[in-house]
Write an enzyme that holds these catalytic residues in place. Structure first.
Site, PDB file in Angstrom:
ATOM      1  N   GLU A   1       0.823  -1.217   0.000  1.00  0.00           N
ATOM      2  CA  GLU A   1       0.000   0.000   0.000  1.00  0.00           C
ATOM      3  C   GLU A   1       0.856   1.266   0.000  1.00  0.00           C
ATOM      4  O   GLU A   1       2.072   1.213   0.225  1.00  0.00           O
ATOM      5  CB  GLU A   1      -0.949   0.009   1.210  1.00  0.00           C
ATOM      6  CG  GLU A   1      -0.225   0.058   2.544  1.00  0.00           C
ATOM      7  CD  GLU A   1      -1.033   0.722   3.644  1.00  0.00           C
ATOM      8  OE1 GLU A   1      -1.509   1.854   3.440  1.00  0.00           O
ATOM      9  OE2 GLU A   1      -1.156   0.125   4.727  1.00  0.00           O
TER      10      GLU A   1
ATOM     11  N   LYS B   1      -2.953  -1.607  15.907  1.00  0.00           N
ATOM     12  CA  LYS B   1      -2.422  -0.787  16.996  1.00  0.00           C
ATOM     13  C   LYS B   1      -3.479  -0.578  18.060  1.00  0.00           C
ATOM     14  O   LYS B   1      -4.654  -0.491  17.745  1.00  0.00           O
ATOM     15  CB  LYS B   1      -2.084   0.596  16.455  1.00  0.00           C
ATOM     16  CG  LYS B   1      -0.839   0.651  15.675  1.00  0.00           C
ATOM     17  CD  LYS B   1      -0.348   2.087  15.630  1.00  0.00           C
ATOM     18  CE  LYS B   1       0.902   2.142  14.804  1.00  0.00           C
ATOM     19  NZ  LYS B   1       0.621   2.060  13.383  1.00  0.00           N
TER      20      LYS B   1
HETATM   21  N1  PSU Z   1      -2.443   1.736  10.808  1.00  0.00           N
HETATM   22  C1  PSU Z   1      -1.108   1.715  10.879  1.00  0.00           C
HETATM   23  N2  PSU Z   1      -0.385   2.268   9.880  1.00  0.00           N
HETATM   24  C2  PSU Z   1      -0.974   2.832   8.791  1.00  0.00           C
HETATM   25  C3  PSU Z   1      -2.401   2.831   8.726  1.00  0.00           C
HETATM   26  C4  PSU Z   1      -3.077   2.272   9.749  1.00  0.00           C
HETATM   27  O1  PSU Z   1      -0.570   1.198  11.834  1.00  0.00           O
HETATM   28  O2  PSU Z   1      -0.280   3.341   7.897  1.00  0.00           O
HETATM   29  C5  PSU Z   1      -3.075   3.406   7.518  1.00  0.00           C
HETATM   30  C6  PSU Z   1      -3.424   2.279   6.524  1.00  0.00           C
HETATM   31  O3  PSU Z   1      -3.297   2.764   5.205  1.00  0.00           O
HETATM   32  C7  PSU Z   1      -4.884   1.999   6.844  1.00  0.00           C
HETATM   33  C8  PSU Z   1      -5.372   3.391   7.149  1.00  0.00           C
HETATM   34  O4  PSU Z   1      -5.594   1.397   5.769  1.00  0.00           O
HETATM   35  O5  PSU Z   1      -4.321   3.999   7.881  1.00  0.00           O
HETATM   36  C9  PSU Z   1      -6.655   3.375   7.937  1.00  0.00           C
HETATM   37  O6  PSU Z   1      -7.170   4.660   8.013  1.00  0.00           O
HETATM   38  P1  PSU Z   1      -8.662   4.892   8.537  1.00  0.00           P
HETATM   39  O7  PSU Z   1      -8.642   4.500   9.987  1.00  0.00           O
HETATM   40  O8  PSU Z   1      -8.921   6.337   8.324  1.00  0.00           O
HETATM   41  O9  PSU Z   1      -9.543   4.011   7.699  1.00  0.00           O
END
Ligand code: PSU
Ligand code: MN
Length: 310
Positions: A25, A160
């Site tokens: 990604e 996390k």
């Molecule tokens: N959690 C992490 N590192 C990240 C992300 C999440 O530990 O880089 C990023 C990923 O791209 C994930 C996104 O798909 O954040 C999720 O964002 P949201 O909670 O806004 O959907």
């Protein structure tokens, strides 16, 4: 081929020849890590996939095209632009395409592009999930819905604890997403290899995981799979250190009224600052560890395919 989709020549060749491909990604590059570590990590990830004889396909939106496989210049551009690039999840894709814009794809958006391209394995750091306090904010990442409907297996280091891990697992259960632990019975919590929650099944080899993915595909029903791969113990952070940083980051986000798609990047950046860069080192190592597992799974899936073809 789909007009919105642009597959790089190297990725296309690998797919045509039935060789293993692993999707990666780009939100993790632009919004998940600071420059220049983000660029170094993105390059190391691609190299790690190749070590196992698989082809990396880093996914992003570039000038309104869904790209699977980026050039070196495109990778560098995303890393340097950082949060200036739109964080692109499922809902962002139509407008970015219509406007010819760029976007760094989240887990959800990367799964969509991977599935379109015919890539079944994707490795990253952490997924989005049910946020703490979701019972009032309703902040639940689109990543979970994508896992429920798009046939891509995602290798991550768990989630996390900026998230509510228990509720994230409940959500995945409701949506019918298998959660597999690699050499563990417990869901790892990203920076730490310990947690209070169990995965559905423990898997001890990449081959076993590949067999489950192949079986899921054979059934022909929608949805992906989550593979939780614990951070190597020597790189894990003490739980109290990381918990303290997360608690403070959450408090600051609340006090500053951070909302919506800004929430996850804000928390990631603050935790990184509060731990004096220690968490960044762990983050890089766990991503590489996931990419290595993803590549091994992709290799095993190709081997299973060849076996089936006689
Ligand atoms: N959690 C992490 N590192 C990240 C992300 C999440 O530990 O880089 C990023 C990923 O791209 C994930 C996104 O798909 O954040 C999720 O964002 P949201 O909670 O806004 O959907
Ligand atoms: Mn959200």
């Amino acid at each position: 081929m789909n007009q919105c989709l642009k597959i790089s020549p190297a990725v296309k060749r690998a797919l045509d020849e039935g060789r293993p491909v692993v999707a990666l990604e780009s939100t993790i590059i632009s919004h998940g890590m600071p420059y220049p570590q983000n660029l170094e990590t993105a390059r190391l990830c691609e190299a790690e996939v190749r070590k196992f004889g698989a082809e990396p396909a880093t996914v992003a939106v570039i000038q309104g095209k869904l790209c699977a496989g980026l050039t070196g210049e495109e990778l560098e551009y995303l890393a340097k632009a950082g949060t200036k690039v739109t964080k692109a999840s499922r809902r962002d894709l139509p407008v970015l395409l219509a406007r010819g814009m760029d976007g760094a794809t989240t887990v959800a958006a990367t799964m969509i592009v991977a599935a379109m391209a015919g890539i079944r394995v994707f490795a990253t750091g952490g997924i989005g999930g049910v946020h703490r306090g979701a019972e009032t904010t309703m902040d639940i990442s689109a990543d979970l819905e994508e896992l429920a409907q798009t046939p891509v297996a995602v290798v991550c280091a768990g989630a996390k604890s900026i998230l509510d891990l228990g509720l994230t697992l409940e959500y995945l259960e409701t949506k019918g997403v298998p959660v597999l632990g690699y050499k563990t019975d417990m869901l790892p919590a990203f920076y730490t290899d310990e947690s209070d929650f169990r995965v559905d099944y423990r898997m001890n080899t990449p081959q076993e995981i590949a067999a489950a993915i192949v079986a899921q595909r054979e059934m022909g029903y929608p949805g992906g799979m989550l593979i939780a791969n614990p951070i190597p113990h020597e790189y894990a952070m003490p739980r109290d250190v990381i918990d303290k940083a997360i608690a403070q980051a959450l408090q600051e986000a609340d006090a500053q009224g951070v909302r919506g798609k800004a929430t996850t990047p804000f928390l990631l950046a603050r935790v990184c600052e509060l731990t004096g860069g220690e968490s960044l080192k762990s983050n890089i190592q766990l991503v590489l560890n996931n990419v290595a597992l993803g590549a091994q799974i992709a290799v095993e899936m190709c081997a299973a395919q060849e076996h089936a073809n006689g």
